[in-house]
Design a protein around this motif. Structure first.
Motif, PDB file in Angstrom:
ATOM      1  N   ILE A   1       1.070  12.326  -9.410  1.00  0.00           N
ATOM      2  CA  ILE A   1       1.828  11.215  -8.835  1.00  0.00           C
ATOM      3  C   ILE A   1       1.663  11.498  -7.243  1.00  0.00           C
ATOM      4  CG2 ILE A   1       4.408  11.398  -7.742  1.00  0.00           C
ATOM      5  CD1 ILE A   1       4.992  13.302 -10.456  1.00  0.00           C
ATOM      6  N   ALA A   2       1.627  12.308  -6.176  1.00  0.00           N
ATOM      7  CA  ALA A   2       0.729  12.449  -4.795  1.00  0.00           C
ATOM      8  C   ALA A   2      -0.047  11.482  -4.182  1.00  0.00           C
ATOM      9  CB  ALA A   2       0.815  13.987  -3.965  1.00  0.00           C
ATOM     10  N   ARG A   3      -1.071  11.474  -5.187  1.00  0.00           N
ATOM     11  CA  ARG A   3      -2.331  11.247  -5.068  1.00  0.00           C
ATOM     12  C   ARG A   3      -2.154   8.912  -4.876  1.00  0.00           C
ATOM     13  NH1 ARG A   3      -6.126  14.973  -8.131  1.00  0.00           N
ATOM     14  NH2 ARG A   3      -5.952  16.234  -6.622  1.00  0.00           N
ATOM     15  N   GLU A   4      -1.498   8.619  -6.232  1.00  0.00           N
ATOM     16  CA  GLU A   4      -0.920   7.585  -6.404  1.00  0.00           C
ATOM     17  C   GLU A   4      -0.027   6.683  -5.662  1.00  0.00           C
ATOM     18  OE1 GLU A   4       1.001   7.786  -9.953  1.00  0.00           O
ATOM     19  OE2 GLU A   4      -0.610   8.304 -11.395  1.00  0.00           O
ATOM     20  N   ALA A   5       0.431   7.658  -4.199  1.00  0.00           N
ATOM     21  CA  ALA A   5       1.483   7.569  -3.587  1.00  0.00           C
ATOM     22  C   ALA A   5       0.488   5.997  -2.633  1.00  0.00           C
ATOM     23  CB  ALA A   5       1.953   8.345  -2.637  1.00  0.00           C
ATOM     24  N   LYS A   6       1.860   5.455  -1.788  1.00  0.00           N
ATOM     25  CA  LYS A   6       1.319   4.067  -0.990  1.00  0.00           C
ATOM     26  C   LYS A   6       1.529   4.559   0.084  1.00  0.00           C
ATOM     27  CE  LYS A   6       1.505   0.410  -4.131  1.00  0.00           C
ATOM     28  NZ  LYS A   6       1.466   1.369  -5.485  1.00  0.00           N
ATOM     29  N   LYS A   7       0.553   5.368   1.181  1.00  0.00           N
ATOM     30  CA  LYS A   7       1.174   5.851   2.570  1.00  0.00           C
ATOM     31  C   LYS A   7       0.965   4.912   3.137  1.00  0.00           C
ATOM     32  CE  LYS A   7      -1.904   9.116   1.793  1.00  0.00           C
ATOM     33  NZ  LYS A   7      -3.073   9.987   2.363  1.00  0.00           N
ATOM     34  N   LYS A   8       2.139   5.091   3.999  1.00  0.00           N
ATOM     35  CA  LYS A   8       1.794   4.189   5.659  1.00  0.00           C
ATOM     36  C   LYS A   8       0.945   4.968   6.870  1.00  0.00           C
ATOM     37  CE  LYS A   8       5.952   1.245   4.397  1.00  0.00           C
ATOM     38  NZ  LYS A   8       6.900   0.501   4.419  1.00  0.00           N
ATOM     39  N   PRO A   9       0.662   4.388   7.677  1.00  0.00           N
ATOM     40  CA  PRO A   9      -0.296   4.592   8.815  1.00  0.00           C
ATOM     41  C   PRO A   9       0.881   5.982   9.664  1.00  0.00           C
ATOM     42  CG  PRO A   9      -0.794   2.609   8.379  1.00  0.00           C
ATOM     43  CD  PRO A   9      -0.032   2.590   8.014  1.00  0.00           C
ATOM     44  N   ILE A  10       0.511   7.365  10.151  1.00  0.00           N
ATOM     45  CA  ILE A  10       1.782   7.856  10.325  1.00  0.00           C
ATOM     46  C   ILE A  10       2.510   6.895  11.384  1.00  0.00           C
ATOM     47  CG2 ILE A  10       0.390   8.887  12.203  1.00  0.00           C
ATOM     48  CD1 ILE A  10       2.975  10.406  10.090  1.00  0.00           C
ATOM     49  N   GLN A  11       1.798   6.435  12.496  1.00  0.00           N
ATOM     50  CA  GLN A  11       2.341   5.595  13.335  1.00  0.00           C
ATOM     51  C   GLN A  11       3.743   4.366  12.777  1.00  0.00           C
ATOM     52  OE1 GLN A  11      -0.657   5.233  12.321  1.00  0.00           O
ATOM     53  NE2 GLN A  11      -2.085   6.839  14.826  1.00  0.00           N
ATOM     54  N   GLU A  12       3.799   3.972  11.481  1.00  0.00           N
ATOM     55  CA  GLU A  12       4.686   3.266  11.273  1.00  0.00           C
ATOM     56  C   GLU A  12       5.548   4.123  11.131  1.00  0.00           C
ATOM     57  OE1 GLU A  12       4.101   0.437   8.037  1.00  0.00           O
ATOM     58  OE2 GLU A  12       2.091  -0.281   8.711  1.00  0.00           O
ATOM     59  N   ILE A  13       5.934   5.419  10.638  1.00  0.00           N
ATOM     60  CA  ILE A  13       6.035   6.634   9.699  1.00  0.00           C
ATOM     61  C   ILE A  13       7.069   7.019  11.460  1.00  0.00           C
ATOM     62  CG2 ILE A  13       7.007   8.670   9.227  1.00  0.00           C
ATOM     63  CD1 ILE A  13       5.840   6.320   6.936  1.00  0.00           C
ATOM     64  N   GLY A  14       6.586   7.118  12.463  1.00  0.00           N
ATOM     65  CA  GLY A  14       6.661   7.475  14.019  1.00  0.00           C
ATOM     66  C   GLY A  14       7.787   6.177  14.543  1.00  0.00           C
ATOM     67  N   ALA A  15       7.718   4.724  14.190  1.00  0.00           N
ATOM     68  CA  ALA A  15       8.331   4.167  14.977  1.00  0.00           C
ATOM     69  C   ALA A  15       9.625   4.239  13.943  1.00  0.00           C
ATOM     70  CB  ALA A  15       7.395   2.659  14.497  1.00  0.00           C
ATOM     71  N   LYS A  16       9.966   4.631  13.316  1.00  0.00           N
ATOM     72  CA  LYS A  16      10.977   4.375  12.056  1.00  0.00           C
ATOM     73  C   LYS A  16      12.393   5.505  13.272  1.00  0.00           C
ATOM     74  CE  LYS A  16      10.034   3.332   7.730  1.00  0.00           C
ATOM     75  NZ  LYS A  16      10.797   3.682   6.503  1.00  0.00           N
ATOM     76  N   LEU A  17      11.555   6.519  14.222  1.00  0.00           N
ATOM     77  CA  LEU A  17      12.171   7.445  14.387  1.00  0.00           C
ATOM     78  C   LEU A  17      11.993   7.040  15.679  1.00  0.00           C
ATOM     79  CD1 LEU A  17      11.622  10.740  12.978  1.00  0.00           C
ATOM     80  CD2 LEU A  17      13.561   9.452  12.492  1.00  0.00           C
TER      81      LEU A  17
END
Length: 558
Positions: free
Chosen positions: A9-25
């Protein structure tokens, strides 16, 4: 029915660049120290700049005593965080890093499961950003400097028989529990009895997780007591002059790690003390940072509420000035049946009476949590095969105690499976109902603190501690350490110190085997029963199944 494994399941994840995750906060790219594309550390400068902001609401996820049937506390933590975001709340998750010991042993990973996971799960369960390696190195640097000081003349007059600082390794290895060092003659130093703990039991781990910044970290490291002179005077890490170099080794490790869930929501993963032998919570700096950046922060405390939640309240919250607004207690129907006497092989069969018979374990945890003044709800982590009658029996029992149990299907459905829980938890957190209080005051004598936990949380009749232990506690009180909280090291499988005694036992005794002063971390470790601070591998360790396949991908991790 065939289910995908967590790693599939983890390998199928559509990850976003970590900078986009940081931007959420509100964390800019310049404030992230990237480790690849999908994980990063949050800079100390950014964290310091958030000091004046208002805190969000803190939500603790804890659980019943673990059973081989599985409870899914981390999975529920992740699912609740995703659920809060799904209903329009700004939420972040704070969990601990994984230790290699249980990963290659028998416990499994620490990234959640199913469709409620934190990714990248392979990295998180292996080397991640190297924090545990840094902690191991810093701890063992001090060990080396102690023996080196003794070798080169011992100006501090350390009694070789009273060195209390062990070495550590992030692996389950029972052969290293008790060792003799410096054999081989004069060039190798003075032989002495020593030993290893697992890295997650290191006082350095606890110190990193309780420190506010690098200055606080170095101060606490310097306070570590490494041994005593012949006339019983304490010798500290500061006396050995190791605190500066240890801080240098831990400089990057002090910065919290930011990753993401399968649904691309922010998760801080930082620190990893076990709750059965240490204080069982992620770092204070990660939790405090998340509270400045999100309206709701979902965190977990290790193992059952008798260990993790108790230490979260009495150690972490006390020391860091934190107060939870709501608590979630995770339970499963399967675990209720095991507590009701059903063998693991028979858990697939409906057995409503066994659920009812096993519910007192859950009930005990609900009662204990109420004593801290924080409202709690139960999350029934749904497993395929749970029947409606079994679920209703559990919900009816919880309702009879004046609480509520909400069915959660996050493992299979992600955030959709926790919307009801997220909605209710947000309501409770926003209500202001919580009147948080610790279980005992700072000025209570150490032995009385131990007895308070044993009697009020474990429901024991007595604490068994010989004169040597009681005298040691009194000596520490006279030396100015009497105001410290106590950190109970005890089996996670039972309220008692007998791992085979399930359910809600009372009238038992709590034998104290030894006590250890963690002057740097700021607590007294109380080792109870047969618990080991260096675990061993099981007869068939998980490591036997972990390998790289022909495509170079990891198999057998989970």
């Amino acid at each position: 029915m065939a289910f995908k494994t967590d790693i599939e399941i983890a390998r199928e994840a559509k990850k976003k660049p970590i900078q986009e995750i940081g931007a959420k906060l509100g964390i800019g790219p310049e404030d992230l120290v990237p480790y690849g594309h999908d994980k990063a550390k949050v800079s100390a400068e950014f964290i310091k700049a958030q000091a004046g902001k208002q805190d969000g609401k803190l939500i603790l996820v804890t659980a019943i005593n673990p059973t081989p049937a599985g409870e899914g506390k981390t999975t529920t933590t992740v699912g609740l965080g995703d659920g809060l975001n799904a209903i329009g709340k700004k939420a972040a998750i704070c969990i601990r890093e994984a230790s290699l010991g249980p990963c290659f042993g028998m416990k499994g990973g620490a990234a959640g499961g199913g469709y409620a996971q934190v990714i990248p799960m392979e990295d998180m369960n292996l080397h991640f950003t190297g924090d545990f390696h840094a902690i191991t190195s810093a701890h063992n640097l001090l060990s080396a400097m102690i023996d080196n000081h003794i070798y080169w003349g011992n100006d501090l007059r350390i009694d070789n028989r009273r060195v209390v600082w062990k070495r550590v390794l992030d692996m389950n290895d029972r052969a290293l529990r008790d060792v003799v060092t410096s054999l081989g003659g004069v060039p190798n130093g003075f032989p002495r009895q020593a030993g290893f703990d697992i890295t997650v039991a290191s006082e350095v781990m606890a110190i990193l997780c309780l420190s506010n910044d690098l200055a606080d970290l170095q101060e606490r490291l310097g306070n570590i007591i490494i041994g005593y002179t012949r006339d019983r005077a304490p010798i500290t890490c500061r006396d050995i002059k190791a605190d500066g170099a240890m801080t240098v080794l831990l400089k990057d490790a002090m910065q919290p790690n930011l990753v993401q869930t399968l649904e691309n929501n922010p998760a801080f993963v930082h620190g990893g003390p076990f709750a059965n032998i240490a204080h069982g919570c992620n770092s204070v700096v990660a939790t405090k940072t998340a509270l400045k950046l999100a309206d709701y922060v979902v965190t977990e405390a290790g193992f059952g509420a008798d260990l993790g939640a108790e230490k979260f309240m009495n150690i972490k919250c006390r020391k860091a000035g934190l107060a939870p607004s709501a608590i979630v207690i995770v339970a499963t129907i399967r675990a209720m049946k095991m507590n009701g006497g059903v063998a693991k092989a028979d858990l697939g069969e409906e057995n409503v009476q066994a659920v009812i018979d096993g519910c007192p374990n859950l009930g005990r945890h609900i009662e204990n949590i109420k004593s801290f003044g924080v409202p709690a709800v139960v999350a029934i982590n749904h497993f395929h095969g749970d029947t409606e009658a079994e679920i209703k029996a559990c919900q009816d029992y919880v309702e009879s105690l004046g609480s509520e149990a909400i069915l959660c299907k996050h493992w299979a459905d992600g955030s959709k499976g926790t919307e009801a829980l997220a909605t209710r938890v947000a309501e409770i957190a926003d209500s202001g109902m919580a009147q948080f209080q610790t279980l005992y005051p700072d000025d209570m004598p150490l032995m009385q603190k131990i007895e308070t936990i044993a009697k009020r949380i474990y429901r024991a009749d007595e604490v068994l501690a010989d004169k040597k232990i009681r005298d040691q506690l009194k000596q520490w009180e006279e030396a100015g350490f009497g105001n410290l909280p106590v950190c109970m090291a005890k089996t996670q499988y039972s309220f008692s110190t007998d791992p085979n005694l399930r359910g809600a036992p009372d009238g038992h005794s709590v034998p104290v085997r030894e006590v250890r002063l963690s002057a740097g971390a700021g607590f007294v470790v109380v080792v109870c029963g047969e618990i080991m601070t260096m675990p061993g591998l099981p007869r068939v360790p998980s490591a036997e199944q972990i390998m790289l396949n022909d495509e170079g991908l990891i198999e057998g991790l989970f």
